[in-house]
Design an enzyme around this catalytic site. Structure first.
Site, mmCIF file in Angstrom:
data_model
loop_
_atom_site.group_PDB
_atom_site.id
_atom_site.type_symbol
_atom_site.label_atom_id
_atom_site.label_comp_id
_atom_site.label_asym_id
_atom_site.label_seq_id
_atom_site.Cartn_x
_atom_site.Cartn_y
_atom_site.Cartn_z
ATOM 1 C CE1 TYR A 1 -3.752 -1.752 4.969
ATOM 2 C CE2 TYR A 1 -2.912 0.398 4.389
ATOM 3 C CZ TYR A 1 -3.651 -0.700 4.122
ATOM 4 O OH TYR A 1 -3.588 -0.923 2.523
ATOM 5 C CE LYS B 1 -1.575 -3.916 2.837
ATOM 6 N NZ LYS B 1 -1.796 -5.163 2.157
ATOM 7 C CB SER C 1 -0.988 -0.052 1.131
ATOM 8 O OG SER C 1 -1.440 1.388 1.245
#
Length: 308
Positions: A155, A159, A142
């Site tokens: 997150y 990632k 991401s």
């Protein structure tokens, strides 16, 4: 692109990007294992693929454990005879700023994204090495992992770790002819709606029913899930055999190669650096052009009729 004879696993394939990946791989001729925690969603994707003459089976399991990863690989082999492609897409969000993020918030995201990528890739690598015919590991990262993003400690960390694993596994699996690449997608999904930089733009497009404007597709690289899926098909194909260890971005009209971290500026001091020497030289030396961080908010052109 012809993927006839290939067998792929796509985790988190019940909706959004994962569904688009599974459908695109099947449309290109691959047999697909559709994984999701939502049994109804997974069954709908499988029905859609088989209804068009494709081959697919669902596996309902939460990604993260070694047991779930092995189940995915074993199902691919038992149903379709082999495994050629593993797409690690499954993910969840538990967004909070650092001082409000609980241990459970952190662990849940790391378990699905980072550990889930590790266990699924490991199970796939074991089978691909055993088959002796190479393979493809396609790991979904991401922009948050490349640049950081407000409220996404867990997150972003996961990632970023996924890209680091892609570089490492590309070296480890080179002799087995298994390529490993990270994909950095930007598309309108339920997950990206939670990202402040993109949420207002996505919501406006959904409200009006109009396609994303050209400036958003090109300048910001934001498009549909189908725009991203074609990169997955390419990376799953024989045409991508020489590509490994890369982080490749795609979204809207934009295709990009992300750079790997590298030293930007270097300075030397005989005998080493003292804190005072660093302070004295920083602004005119290695710190003269500091790096940016965070995902920039979309900026509409002045004549687009939309707020920036």
């Amino acid at each position: 692109m012809d993927l006839s004879g290939k067998v792929a696993v796509v985790t988190g394939a019940g909706r959004g990007l994962g569904r688009a990946y599974a459908e695109a791989l099947a449309a290109a001729g691959a047999a697909v294992i559709v994984n999701d925690v939502d049994a109804e969603a997974a069954a709908q994707v499988v029905a859609g693929i088989t209804g068009k003459g494709g081959r697919a089976r669902e596996v309902v399991a939460p990604v993260g454990s070694a047991k779930a990863a092995e189940q995915l690989v074993e199902t691919a082999v038992s149903e379709f005879g082999r495994l050629d492609v593993m797409v690690t897409n499954a993910g969840i969000l538990r967004d909070k700023v650092l001082w409000k993020m609980s241990d459970d918030d952190f662990d849940a995201v790391i378990d699905v994204h980072l550990r889930g990528t590790f266990t699924c890739a490991r199970a796939a690598a074991v089978k691909m090495r055993e088959q002796g015919e190479g393979g493809r590991l396609i790991l979904i990262s991401s922009p948050a992992g490349q640049r950081g993003n407000f409220g996404q400690t867990n997150y972003a960390a996961a990632k970023a770790g996924i890209v680091a694993m892609a570089r490492t596994w590309a070296m480890e699996l080179a002799r087995a002819n298994v390529t490993v690449n990270a994909v950095v997608p930007v598309a309108a999904t339920e997950m990206t709606k939670t990202i402040p930089a993109f949420a207002p733009v996505i919501e406006e497009a959904e409200r009006t029913g109009e396609p994303f404007p050209a400036w958003l597709r090109r300048d910001e690289g934001m498009g549909t899930v189908e725009d991203v899926a074609e990169l997955i098909v390419f990376l799953a194909s024989d045409a991508s055999a020489g590509i490994t260890g890369q982080a490749i971005g795609i979204g809207g009209d934009r295709l990009a190669l992300w750079s790997h971290p590298a030293e930007k500026a270097v300075a030397f001091a005989d005998g080493g650096w003292t804190a005072d020497a660093i302070a004295e030289s920083w602004q005119a030396g290695v710190g003269a052009e500091p790096e940016t961080y965070g995902i920039p908010a979309p900026k509409a052109p002045a004549d687009s009729g939309q707020d920036a």
